[in-house]
Design a protein around this motif. Structure first.
Motif: not given
Length: 320
Positions: A26-27, A30-36
């Protein structure tokens, strides 16, 4: 599931719960969200830039660039059918999709990916006529012919997934069905059904083979003829010029089929579920990201058109 009992109400449609990438902590959401998000914005900006440049720059009003803007439009539509929901899932924890929304997403994703394969075939045919039959090019590649070729590619691709999507929608599902994917991919939805999945998996496989291998064979046939014609050109300069007109398209074809291979290997190989999901995500994002980069970096006409457009924009803002 294969023929297992469903816990489903006959009076309501099921809800689909998109699991996403199961082992993603879960942590990392957000980083994966910004990559996508970065890749999605890059896809929108790059392909929109090509669309505007081709439409506004008269020197780009040629058949190959008409097909290019079809490809750019498809890249925008393909990613928009899946990525916004993936972003919502990662940022807001919005895992649910209604029954109609899931099957609409499935239909659009597979239709647009089929359209891309057929447009690449049409672009290969355009290069074949330009190099192998240059004197007939203005007669064969008229605006009417170009529109008919593009429309045929779109229409065929819009019709092809309908049988698989309709039949899958008639399968049995739980009231809340867990889809182990980031979006409603056909195979992932079929595997989540309580019905016998054998016929649906086979149909999906057959359509995938038609969409993948038939266009690839047609592209390869075009380039075999192109290679034979180019090798007959006596001057090195003439051969280099002929090859340079095909290089961008060849790179795009290579990228498209490489992403298909990645998705296929991730599915067929004995790998964790996360790799299967990421293989499909790569297929959905890789080609739309790279297409505008390939055409803006390697194609002189497109680079010149974009530069002219940018100069006119700067001059117009300076005059204000």
């Amino acid at each position: 599931m294969d023929g297992t009992a469903c816990n489903a109400s006959k009076d309501s449609f099921p809800l689909f719960y998109l699991v996403g990438i199961p082992s993603l902590q879960e942590f990392l959401f957000i980083p994966v969200f910004f990559v996508f998000l970065f890749f999605y914005l890059l896809i929108l900006a790059g392909n929109t830039l090509i669309l505007v440049a081709v439409v506004t720059e008269p020197s780009l009003h040629k058949p190959m660039y008409f097909f290019l803007i079809n490809l750019s439009a498809l890249d925008i539509l393909l990613t928009t059918s899946t990525v916004p929901k993936m972003l919502s899932l990662l940022l807001l924890g919005d895992h649910f999709l209604s029954f109609p929304a899931c099957f609409l997403q499935m239909y659009l994703f597979h239709s647009f990916s089929c359209s891309e394969a057929f447009i690449l075939v049409v672009m290969a045919y355009d290069r074949y006529v330009a190099i192998c039959r240059p004197l007939h090019y203005p007669v064969l590649m008229t605006p009417q012919t170009n529109a008919a070729l593009a429309a045929s590619a779109w229409l065929t691709a819009l019709l092809l997934p309908i049988p698989a999507v309709v039949q899958t929608s008639h399968m049995a599902f739980d009231d809340i069905t867990h889809i182990y994917h980031c979006f409603c991919d056909h195979l992932a939805v079929v595997q989540a059904s309580c019905s016998d999945t054998t016929s649906q998996a086979f149909m999906g496989f057959c359509i995938a083979m038609v969409v993948s291998f038939l266009p690839l064979l047609l592209v390869l046939f075009s380039y075999v003829r192109i290679l034979a014609s180019v090798l007959c050109i006596s001057s090195q300069e003439g051969r280099s010029k002929a090859f340079s007109t095909c290089s961008s398209h060849l790179l795009v074809v290579g990228t498209y089929y490489s992403s298909i291979v990645i998705a296929y290997v991730a599915y067929r190989a004995d790998l964790p579920l996360d790799f299967h999901i990421m293989g499909n995500v790569v297929f959905a994002i890789l080609t739309p990201v790279l297409n505008p980069l390939i055409y803006t970096l390697r194609n002189k006409d497109v680079k010149t058109g974009i530069t002219k457009m940018a100069c006119l924009r700067v001059r117009a803002s300076g005059d204000l």
